[in-house]
Design an enzyme around this catalytic site. Sequence first.
Site, PDB file in Angstrom:
ATOM      1  N   GLY C 125       0.901  -1.260   0.180  1.00  0.00           N
ATOM      2  CA  GLY C 125      -0.441   0.619  -0.253  1.00  0.00           C
ATOM      3  C   GLY C 125       1.095   0.836  -0.158  1.00  0.00           C
ATOM      4  O   GLY C 125       1.205   1.872   0.945  1.00  0.00           O
ATOM      5  N   TYR C 126       1.232   1.753  -0.928  1.00  0.00           N
ATOM      6  CA  TYR C 126       1.952   2.597  -1.374  1.00  0.00           C
ATOM      7  C   TYR C 126       1.383   3.879  -2.201  1.00  0.00           C
ATOM      8  O   TYR C 126       0.917   4.634  -1.503  1.00  0.00           O
ATOM      9  CB  TYR C 126       3.450   2.676  -2.248  1.00  0.00           C
ATOM     10  CG  TYR C 126       4.545   1.608  -0.937  1.00  0.00           C
ATOM     11  CD1 TYR C 126       3.991   1.661  -0.079  1.00  0.00           C
ATOM     12  CD2 TYR C 126       5.346   1.503  -2.301  1.00  0.00           C
ATOM     13  CE1 TYR C 126       5.508   0.654   0.514  1.00  0.00           C
ATOM     14  CE2 TYR C 126       6.520   0.602  -1.212  1.00  0.00           C
ATOM     15  CZ  TYR C 126       6.082  -0.022   0.041  1.00  0.00           C
ATOM     16  OH  TYR C 126       7.245  -0.609   0.131  1.00  0.00           O
ATOM     17  N   SER C 127       1.081   3.838  -3.124  1.00  0.00           N
ATOM     18  CA  SER C 127       0.634   4.850  -4.784  1.00  0.00           C
ATOM     19  C   SER C 127      -0.534   5.349  -3.118  1.00  0.00           C
ATOM     20  O   SER C 127      -2.001   4.560  -3.020  1.00  0.00           O
ATOM     21  CB  SER C 127       0.406   4.659  -5.086  1.00  0.00           C
ATOM     22  OG  SER C 127       1.787   4.086  -5.974  1.00  0.00           O
ATOM     23  N   GLU C 242      12.383  -2.898  -7.290  1.00  0.00           N
ATOM     24  CA  GLU C 242      11.054  -3.267  -8.505  1.00  0.00           C
ATOM     25  C   GLU C 242      11.482  -2.878  -9.433  1.00  0.00           C
ATOM     26  O   GLU C 242      10.567  -3.202 -10.491  1.00  0.00           O
ATOM     27  CB  GLU C 242       9.570  -2.799  -7.529  1.00  0.00           C
ATOM     28  CG  GLU C 242       8.282  -2.435  -7.874  1.00  0.00           C
ATOM     29  CD  GLU C 242       8.016  -1.810  -8.330  1.00  0.00           C
ATOM     30  OE1 GLU C 242       6.495  -2.582  -7.788  1.00  0.00           O
ATOM     31  OE2 GLU C 242       7.566  -0.844  -7.298  1.00  0.00           O
TER      32      GLU C 242
END
Lengths: 360, 360, 398, 398
Positions: C125-127, C242
């Site tokens: 859950g980054y963006s 990534e």
Amino acid sequence: MEFGLSEEQTLLQETINRFLDDNAKLDRVRKYADDAEDVGADIWAGLAELGVAALLVPEAHGGIGLKTLDAAVVAECLGAHVAPAPFLTTAVLAVTALRTAGDTAQQAQWLPRIADGSLRIGAALAEACGARGAAGVTAANGKLAGTSLFALDADADMFLVADGERRLHIVARGAAGLGVNPLPHVDRTQRMAELTFDSTPAELLPGSADGEACRAVIDVGRVVQAADTLGAAQNMLDQAVDYAKQREQFNRVIASFQAVKHLCAEMAAAIEPSRALVWYAAHALDEVPEEGRLTACHVKAHLAETGEFVARTATVVHGGMGFTDLLGLHYWFKRIGFNRQTLGGPERVREEAARVQGFA
Amino acid sequence: MEFGLSEEQTLLQETINRFLDDNAKLDRVRKYADDAEDVGADIWAGLAELGVAALLVPEAHGGIGLKTLDAAVVAECLGAHVAPAPFLTTAVLAVTALRTAGDTAQQAQWLPRIADGSLRIGAALAEACGARGAAGVTAANGKLAGTSLFALDADADMFLVADGERRLHIVARGAAGLGVNPLPHVDRTQRMAELTFDSTPAELLPGSADGEACRAVIDVGRVVQAADTLGAAQNMLDQAVDYAKQREQFNRVIASFQAVKHLCAEMAAAIEPSRALVWYAAHALDEVPEEGRLTACHVKAHLAETGEFVARTATVVHGGMGFTDLLGLHYWFKRIGFNRQTLGGPERVREEAARVQGFA
Amino acid sequence: MDLSYGPEYDDFRQEVRSFIAKHKHLAPAQQGVRSPRVKEWQQLLIQHGYAARTIPTEYGGYGAEPDILKGRIIGEEFAAGQVSTGLSGQGISMLVPTLLELGSEAQKQEFIRPTLTGEFVWCQGYSEPNAGSDLASLRTSAVLDGDDWVINGSKIWTSTAHLADWMFCLVRTEPDAPKHQGISFLLLRMDTPGIEIRPLVDMTMQPNFNEVFFTDVRVPKEQIVGHRGEGWRVANAVLGHERESLGDPNASLSRLNRLIHLMQTETVDGARPMDNPALRDRLMKFQARVMAMRFNDLRILSARLNGADAGLARMITKLQATELRHELEGFAIDVMGEFGLLYGKHPHVRDQGSWQNQYMYFLGLIIGGGTSQIQKNIISERGLGMPREPKAIVKAEA
Amino acid sequence: MDLSYGPEYDDFRQEVRSFIAKHKHLAPAQQGVRSPRVKEWQQLLIQHGYAARTIPTEYGGYGAEPDILKGRIIGEEFAAGQVSTGLSGQGISMLVPTLLELGSEAQKQEFIRPTLTGEFVWCQGYSEPNAGSDLASLRTSAVLDGDDWVINGSKIWTSTAHLADWMFCLVRTEPDAPKHQGISFLLLRMDTPGIEIRPLVDMTMQPNFNEVFFTDVRVPKEQIVGHRGEGWRVANAVLGHERESLGDPNASLSRLNRLIHLMQTETVDGARPMDNPALRDRLMKFQARVMAMRFNDLRILSARLNGADAGLARMITKLQATELRHELEGFAIDVMGEFGLLYGKHPHVRDQGSWQNQYMYFLGLIIGGGTSQIQKNIISERGLGMPREPKAIVKAEA
């Protein structure tokens, strides 16, 4: 596993670059280009002293016996300095021809003289890469007749000549019936001439009868020329970045504008994979023979495209200053343009690449 | 001297756009695409009421008797709205075929029904633009046999079918031995089907015997399809600019970043000359017949390239949001992709352009 | 230049090949993270050191010394044998390395082993909808209330949210700190009350991603990795990894070869696309580009083996590889014409519609994981030493 | 859509044709600005309204009403007849319109007539080595000393400086004003003491341009056009005109047709380049682009006839047309291979080396007159309404 240059190759690169930094500065290149002073002979003598002429000559003939990748390393340095030098013709094409197709006597006669820098051999191979109009050379009874357009190194002592059957011959500059007509063209750092033959005595390289030696010579030439373009392109990018960091417009160095940064990033993104391709294509010619011709075609075409893009984009980054003769940036632009067209333009070599794979 | 749309054409454009703004909003297009509701029939009925179906039908047959440029104006509106509508097939291809190659009885039978919106005719012309594998249709004794891949408008009441000699036939959907197999593809706003024929009764358009009528139909289709792409591309640029003006990153609207601005400028720079080319190609088909086929080929290929560039670039400007289904930007992306491949891909039509001029 | 791996590695390759030959029948055909067969296969791979190879045994790994070439050989041989390399996903590729580097001992004990065995499936859950290229401007907040963090906000592009047991995510815990210093890295269970997952359909029309919404989601306060406000640093410890993985040149090569096959088997007007010189010319351009990217990749590998940074060669990879793939897939569509448009289930569809799918998916990758615009900023600033844009006079944040 | 000019204009075209047929033998073959034959021809053209057509008779012009189509017809017919359209150059194209709009009556009387007749040849002094894209940052200074401006500094890209009698130039007269408001527009004689001209060789290896250096150059104070500090406005009254003229699509068309001829006459390995499908495909792409630019130009013409602004169609012209020409010339070099490299005097050189020359020259035009980067700024800001870059926090100027 080591994909890249060896320590020896890095050292070679440094040595050649240091020599060229000192001896092939742009003002000297300009003198050569303007026919003001024959700095070319001087530079070549110095390079020969460093072993550049002897690079691909077998040790048995007074050479160093190195490989295509080493030659590519040298070519990259020469391209970066837009240095006038008959490296491609004498040290690469002629040496490869003699090694591949010369008999023992021919090798013994010429290779040592190439290695010590005392013999320059030009290369008339244009017709083997696409014969224009009626140009072409026929050979019979040890004599050549016809025309070869676009011979590389107009100042050579002898010429390597491909005839219409792709057999290879050596012709002395003073030979009877040989005409050497220099052709004016954009890249003043590399000289080109039309050769005309009228019953001109020539020595056949006997191993070239089936045309394969000629093809092998062109393969090596394409790879080494691609390396020259690589060096020129990298240098243009370096110049563009340096210039952009100094040049101010709108109270900022232009290197801080996203448009300028992205142009430079795109050049770097085009150059880096091209470098890997040059290295591999050079390596493959010696070590992965089943891939050699294909990668030679691809590297020639791909570097032609990378080179054109970088030549144009680096000039644009320089703005008006790139268009003038003041910085001399156009010497690199034109060298890249020259390398694009000689030994086969991009569409042609791509078609050859397809043919190698049975696609055409 | 007036290069551009007439007042009437501008009015037509406004009328159609207003209708589509109201009746072909993206949520309705989605319903059509998802097979959730047949909004397509509804939209077509509304367009027919505005005279769109009758546009190219001669007045004698209950039509308006307008020209290719008017059809291009409408197509641009449809492309801008990614509207599902059998305009290209029924109102352009079938009408042109009947006008060019139908006999009086055929014209009297079908043109009025097209004009009033009650008859939809699909178009099975793919083989005349490049036959794949064994696909193809043969005609004998009023019967068709074989397969036509990629017929446009899977929902039509009848089909215009080109046979292997480029003769044109009309086949009713209910005809014996006709199979209509819908093909799933990316652009859900335009439906495509494979047609199979097994002794299927068909009515020959007698004026199509020499294949020229088929070619003329394809010419018009290519121009009108290019106009559809133009509308879609312009709309994608508009959406990209609007989005960039709202979207904030790094405390600025992204429209203030030079990289984003330049992408949008490049799209505009590609679109504007494309628009002029679409207008001229449409004009030429009716008024400058000696240039018509050439400009039809060029406009098809050129808009395919402009469209591809804009579709991709506008998506990139939207960032992740352009990749999702949320804004539905991909409907335009896919419409452009569809128009690129149908009625002849870019390499093919460029080769036809060369052939028209005797270059190939 | 030496493209051989050397005798030690040749032996290792033989070992891998024997393992594959012997156990291939046990390998799962499909990837489903919950399938017992997949988990058993993963166990077998860890046992033999073909998965979790360098993770310490105390946390459930095989405990081998890191060896880039051995890792690569495993990848090559499993690919050649068309055998699954076991579980993958963001838990294994991103969270585990992060925890090993910056997690507490308790966190390592608690999370690594079940992640490796597939018991814990993770999503990232980054963006956020308003924090894409400018990730550090994320707004999802976590406020400490007693022993819990209370999270509100939303995340986007969480690819496996609907399958995951856990999420590792970035949240703003220090609203008054400068934006990079106000973020923390939290771990949370996906079945915590207050979490809503909505599938996010993309242009390929598949729900490859999700949106995740948080309403007063309570997470025990010890489920933080690193300290408060250190989340940016924690996340960046593995972000670079990534980006590189997006540009696998061997995948491009296999697509190119598939395309060559198509060009030799399809026919248009009785001729093969390969017989069309304009298409052939385009093909050859792509072949050269694919080659160049493959050798660029070898150059990066070689640098890593020497503990060096490949610099620009590495930085340009994502930019060049995603654009190359997108264009290559698009070219295949041109080659096929209308066949290239087909998408969905139908006998006429070539290669399961993968050309269209990948054409779009790689456009997504051009955008995702740092858009091409951001990549060019990075290349010019970090690679070429060009200055950052001067700080703008910004309006006060709303 | 109506591409005819109408009967009135058809008649006019006939008139022009008759004139050309009758007087063609008097037309100079070469352009030399000092040649009496050129000046006589210019006089004849003015008399008949084919030069200085819309300049009032009181200043030496023909005094016709502006009529865009008639102007165009003159251009078309003189081009078709391969007859010189008389004197050109920056005096006639830029200074005369500027004076008409903003000059004093005395200046109009003094300068326009001799400019039109070729007695006064002008050069333009705008750009400076450090003021290119950012023209308004120019530093050449003029300080009022008694009745004279005293100029110090230098100019670059002054194409006809070595031939000119006069220069119109921009100088900084108000050093303390904001940069756009500190500039004045001066006229000066090129034989004024203190002026040094150095030819500026460019990549075509021709001295197309010059640098001009000023050391205490004294210019009578009344030789200012407009007021002090208004120079930026004065200069911009005609700048737009120059930009548009760089993109003549008919020139591109004639180059394209010449290239087609080459592709049909050269041979490589016994085949014509036109028989090479990859080259043919590239040719067709260019042909479509040239067509599109020609029709775009008609669209702009049509807008001008209606007194409308063609907007984006006009703004993109310089960007697209210069890039198209550069690429087209480069393609011709590819078509010719080594023949395309030849440059200079030699029987083997095709078309006097014009392909190489124009390949480079149009790269210069991509850069000059507003680089492509500046053009894209303009298109996005003025054409698409996108915001200017936020003002940067700049360092104090050195």
